[in-house]
Enzyme design. Structure first.
Site, PDB file in Angstrom:
ATOM      1  N   TYR A   1      -2.900  -0.774  -8.662  1.00 58.43           N
ATOM      2  CA  TYR A   1      -1.918   0.106  -9.198  1.00 58.43           C
ATOM      3  C   TYR A   1      -0.307  -0.446  -8.822  1.00 58.43           C
ATOM      4  O   TYR A   1      -0.375  -1.160  -8.058  1.00 58.43           O
ATOM      5  CB  TYR A   1      -2.088   1.472  -8.264  1.00 58.43           C
ATOM      6  CG  TYR A   1      -1.918   1.368  -6.868  1.00 58.43           C
ATOM      7  CD1 TYR A   1      -2.984   0.946  -6.139  1.00 58.43           C
ATOM      8  CD2 TYR A   1      -0.726   1.504  -6.154  1.00 58.43           C
ATOM      9  CE1 TYR A   1      -3.172   1.015  -4.689  1.00 58.43           C
ATOM     10  CE2 TYR A   1      -0.899   1.369  -4.687  1.00 58.43           C
ATOM     11  CZ  TYR A   1      -2.027   1.145  -3.905  1.00 58.43           C
ATOM     12  OH  TYR A   1      -1.841   0.860  -2.611  1.00 58.43           O
TER      13      TYR A   1
ATOM     14  N   ASN B   1     -14.243   2.497   3.044  1.00 57.17           N
ATOM     15  CA  ASN B   1     -12.838   2.432   2.929  1.00 57.17           C
ATOM     16  C   ASN B   1     -12.168   3.426   3.653  1.00 57.17           C
ATOM     17  O   ASN B   1     -11.032   3.614   3.834  1.00 57.17           O
ATOM     18  CB  ASN B   1     -12.389   2.586   1.615  1.00 57.17           C
ATOM     19  CG  ASN B   1     -12.662   4.094   1.043  1.00 57.17           C
ATOM     20  OD1 ASN B   1     -13.327   4.935   1.489  1.00 57.17           O
ATOM     21  ND2 ASN B   1     -11.756   4.479   0.272  1.00 57.17           N
TER      22      ASN B   1
ATOM     23  N   ASP C   1     -13.678   5.583  -2.475  1.00 54.97           N
ATOM     24  CA  ASP C   1     -13.097   5.072  -3.649  1.00 54.97           C
ATOM     25  C   ASP C   1     -14.129   5.213  -4.804  1.00 54.97           C
ATOM     26  O   ASP C   1     -13.366   5.590  -5.983  1.00 54.97           O
ATOM     27  CB  ASP C   1     -13.279   3.514  -3.445  1.00 54.97           C
ATOM     28  CG  ASP C   1     -12.527   2.935  -2.638  1.00 54.97           C
ATOM     29  OD1 ASP C   1     -11.318   3.467  -2.587  1.00 54.97           O
ATOM     30  OD2 ASP C   1     -12.846   1.762  -1.766  1.00 54.97           O
TER      31      ASP C   1
ATOM     32  N   SER D   1       0.681  -1.357  -0.089  1.00 54.63           N
ATOM     33  CA  SER D   1       0.124  -0.037  -0.159  1.00 54.63           C
ATOM     34  C   SER D   1       0.728   1.341  -0.178  1.00 54.63           C
ATOM     35  O   SER D   1       1.878   1.389   0.583  1.00 54.63           O
ATOM     36  CB  SER D   1      -0.818   0.060   1.216  1.00 54.63           C
ATOM     37  OG  SER D   1      -1.689   1.228   1.332  1.00 54.63           O
TER      38      SER D   1
ATOM     39  N   LYS E   1     -13.480  -4.263   3.405  1.00 57.44           N
ATOM     40  CA  LYS E   1     -14.229  -3.202   3.406  1.00 57.44           C
ATOM     41  C   LYS E   1     -15.664  -3.357   3.606  1.00 57.44           C
ATOM     42  O   LYS E   1     -16.311  -2.260   4.326  1.00 57.44           O
ATOM     43  CB  LYS E   1     -14.121  -2.625   1.885  1.00 57.44           C
ATOM     44  CG  LYS E   1     -12.916  -2.063   1.265  1.00 57.44           C
ATOM     45  CD  LYS E   1     -12.827  -1.439   0.179  1.00 57.44           C
ATOM     46  CE  LYS E   1     -11.386  -1.062  -0.202  1.00 57.44           C
ATOM     47  NZ  LYS E   1     -11.210  -0.436  -1.599  1.00 57.44           N
TER      48      LYS E   1
ATOM     49  N   GLY F   1     -16.830  -7.572  -6.108  1.00 59.62           N
ATOM     50  CA  GLY F   1     -16.601  -7.363  -4.651  1.00 59.62           C
ATOM     51  C   GLY F   1     -17.010  -5.716  -4.326  1.00 59.62           C
ATOM     52  O   GLY F   1     -17.658  -5.308  -4.894  1.00 59.62           O
TER      53      GLY F   1
ATOM     54  N   THR G   1      -8.586  -1.597   3.067  1.00 60.61           N
ATOM     55  CA  THR G   1      -8.328  -1.942   1.783  1.00 60.61           C
ATOM     56  C   THR G   1      -8.746  -3.612   1.813  1.00 60.61           C
ATOM     57  O   THR G   1      -9.012  -3.972   2.788  1.00 60.61           O
ATOM     58  CB  THR G   1      -6.856  -1.709   1.203  1.00 60.61           C
ATOM     59  OG1 THR G   1      -7.112  -2.160  -0.080  1.00 60.61           O
ATOM     60  CG2 THR G   1      -6.039  -2.507   1.959  1.00 60.61           C
TER      61      THR G   1
HETATM   62  P1  NDP Z   1     -12.915  -7.975  -2.838  1.00 64.74           P
HETATM   63  O1  NDP Z   1     -12.214  -8.792  -1.970  1.00 64.74           O
HETATM   64  O2  NDP Z   1     -14.170  -7.207  -2.205  1.00 64.74           O
HETATM   65  O3  NDP Z   1     -13.390  -8.232  -4.257  1.00 64.74           O
HETATM   66  C1  NDP Z   1     -12.531  -9.353  -5.046  1.00 64.74           C
HETATM   67  C2  NDP Z   1     -13.169  -9.525  -6.433  1.00 64.74           C
HETATM   68  O4  NDP Z   1     -12.280 -10.278  -7.006  1.00 64.74           O
HETATM   69  C3  NDP Z   1     -14.383 -10.683  -6.164  1.00 64.74           C
HETATM   70  O5  NDP Z   1     -15.478 -10.216  -7.476  1.00 64.74           O
HETATM   71  C4  NDP Z   1     -13.479 -11.922  -6.600  1.00 64.74           C
HETATM   72  O6  NDP Z   1     -14.543 -12.958  -7.241  1.00 64.74           O
HETATM   73  C5  NDP Z   1     -12.715 -11.567  -7.711  1.00 64.74           C
HETATM   74  N1  NDP Z   1     -11.453 -12.345  -7.697  1.00 64.74           N
HETATM   75  C6  NDP Z   1     -10.688 -12.593  -6.894  1.00 64.74           C
HETATM   76  N2  NDP Z   1      -9.436 -13.152  -7.202  1.00 64.74           N
HETATM   77  C7  NDP Z   1      -9.808 -13.674  -8.696  1.00 64.74           C
HETATM   78  C8  NDP Z   1      -9.318 -14.488  -9.769  1.00 64.74           C
HETATM   79  N3  NDP Z   1      -8.097 -14.962  -9.529  1.00 64.74           N
HETATM   80  N4  NDP Z   1      -9.963 -14.348 -11.096  1.00 64.74           N
HETATM   81  C9  NDP Z   1     -10.964 -13.710 -11.048  1.00 64.74           C
HETATM   82  N5  NDP Z   1     -11.746 -13.113 -10.118  1.00 64.74           N
HETATM   83  C10 NDP Z   1     -10.974 -13.019  -8.849  1.00 64.74           C
HETATM   84  O7  NDP Z   1     -11.991  -6.786  -3.198  1.00 64.74           O
HETATM   85  P2  NDP Z   1     -11.867  -5.065  -3.148  1.00 64.74           P
HETATM   86  O8  NDP Z   1     -13.172  -4.932  -4.412  1.00 64.74           O
HETATM   87  O9  NDP Z   1     -11.960  -4.465  -2.128  1.00 64.74           O
HETATM   88  O10 NDP Z   1     -10.635  -4.840  -4.247  1.00 64.74           O
HETATM   89  C11 NDP Z   1     -10.408  -5.451  -5.518  1.00 64.74           C
HETATM   90  C12 NDP Z   1      -9.141  -4.801  -6.179  1.00 64.74           C
HETATM   91  O11 NDP Z   1      -9.182  -3.383  -6.361  1.00 64.74           O
HETATM   92  C13 NDP Z   1      -7.994  -4.896  -5.192  1.00 64.74           C
HETATM   93  O12 NDP Z   1      -7.028  -5.538  -6.151  1.00 64.74           O
HETATM   94  C14 NDP Z   1      -7.750  -3.704  -4.520  1.00 64.74           C
HETATM   95  O13 NDP Z   1      -6.170  -3.564  -4.355  1.00 64.74           O
HETATM   96  C15 NDP Z   1      -8.168  -2.979  -5.617  1.00 64.74           C
HETATM   97  N6  NDP Z   1      -8.558  -1.396  -5.197  1.00 64.74           N
HETATM   98  C16 NDP Z   1      -7.743  -0.338  -5.733  1.00 64.74           C
HETATM   99  C17 NDP Z   1      -8.091   0.899  -5.369  1.00 64.74           C
HETATM  100  C18 NDP Z   1      -7.385   2.161  -5.630  1.00 64.74           C
HETATM  101  O14 NDP Z   1      -7.534   3.183  -5.005  1.00 64.74           O
HETATM  102  N7  NDP Z   1      -6.473   2.096  -6.662  1.00 64.74           N
HETATM  103  C19 NDP Z   1      -9.036   1.210  -4.572  1.00 64.74           C
HETATM  104  C20 NDP Z   1      -9.932  -0.091  -4.013  1.00 64.74           C
HETATM  105  C21 NDP Z   1      -9.512  -1.364  -4.236  1.00 64.74           C
HETATM  106  P3  NDP Z   1     -15.279 -14.097  -6.484  1.00 64.74           P
HETATM  107  O15 NDP Z   1     -16.552 -13.351  -6.114  1.00 64.74           O
HETATM  108  O16 NDP Z   1     -15.772 -15.045  -7.389  1.00 64.74           O
HETATM  109  O17 NDP Z   1     -14.549 -14.643  -5.328  1.00 64.74           O
END
Ligand code: NDP
Length: 263
Positions: A208, A84, A99, A14, A63, A122, A59
């Protein structure tokens, strides 16, 4: 001295500590921001109080747990059930979501976006989906599994898993899955990703600090793309404003947060 932290698993990647400390240090604001590797989201509230924090960011994957840890939810977070940013207001935890507005800030340069495909279902996907429909953007959601898609039924009827996905033309396809964060996975099977990339004008990734396999493919196809750095900046500015409660100017926060990206 105020104390802030980011909770996540993983959390070592992070940039938030660097971003917020750059603001505090350069503007002589008496505060410090650290990171905490939290494995169990249900321990968020007690950990927050044990560390005597004034506020925190949350993060992946906590969340939704952060929403449940709060005493009161304000603004956009109420709608999405995803938090967040947490502020300690006289011992009460107040939850916000910065976010989605951070992401809107980051895609301004793509111009008029009317149709978006969200990869993932997610917390981030949910926040973005609610924010997009506020702006009358047509939303499609594609997720690996069915379970979380149920949360999107009020937002759009176009919710698919990899098995039943019907690709349309999109202005933007955005990866909100964590595929590519710690591994080299694509957010969906390669043939689906290729079909999407053949049918979208722009591509974005919430991840990122690295070129994910998804962005690598977009780059190979010469599609204009961006990673999650500007989204991170956008959400960070809004979170910092909440942390300092109006004591610093937004323009100054932006200046010093932006500078931290060059470190
Ligand atoms: P969540 O844990 O809430 O959701 C994760 C999602 O990813 C689910 O839909 C899950 O699917 C899917 N997933 C996980 N692994 C895989 C895989 N190998 N193949 C396909 N789908 C997969 O995460 P968040 O929404 O909190 O965060 C998601 C991403 O966004 C993170 O990488 C985070 O770092 C990034 N992020 C960046 C921000 C920024 O400011 N740039 C802000 C917020 C988040 P399933 O339902 O099937 O398990």
């Amino acid at each position: 001295m105020k104390l802030f932290a980011i909770f996540g698993d993983p959390v070592s990647h992070s940039r938030s500590p660097l971003m917020h400390n750059s603001v505090f240090k350069n503007l002589n604001y008496k505060a410090c921001y650290t990171r905490f590797h939290l494995l169990d989201g249900s321990k968020l509230r007690e950990t927050f109080f044990n560390l005597k924090l004034n506020g925190a960011n949350i993060t992946v994957p906590h969340k939704e747990a952060a929403y449940n840890a709060c005493d009161e939810i304000r603004g956009f977070a109420k709608k999405v059930g995803v938090v967040n940013t947490i502020i300690n207001e006289d011992g009460k935890l107040i939850g916000y979501n910065t976010d989605a507005d951070g992401f809107m800030f980051s895609i301004k340069e793509f111009g008029d976006i009317k149709k978006i495909l969200i990869l993932g279902a997610g917390g981030t996907a949910k926040a973005l989906a609610y924010r997009f429909i506020q702006d009358d953007i047509d939303v499609t959601v594609l997720n690996r599994s069915q379970n979380r898609l149920d949360d999107f039924k009020d937002i759009t009827h176009k919710c698919y898993t990899w098995d039943n996905f019907k690709c349309e033309k999109y202005d933007l396809a955005v990866n909100t899955t964590s595929a590519g964060l710690k591994d080299e996975n694509l957010p969906a099977p390669q043939e689906i990703i290729k079909e999407i990339l053949n049918n979208t004008s722009f591509v974005a990734d919430a991840i990122y600090g690295k070129l994910t396999p998804f962005l690598k493919l977009a780059n190979e196809k010469k599609i204009i793309y961006k990673d999650g750095a500007d989204m991170l900046l956008g959400q960070g500015i809004l979170a910092n404003e909440l942390f300092v409660n109006g004591e610093l100017k937004k323009e100054d926060i932006k200046t010093y947060m932006q500078k931290s990206f060059k470190l």
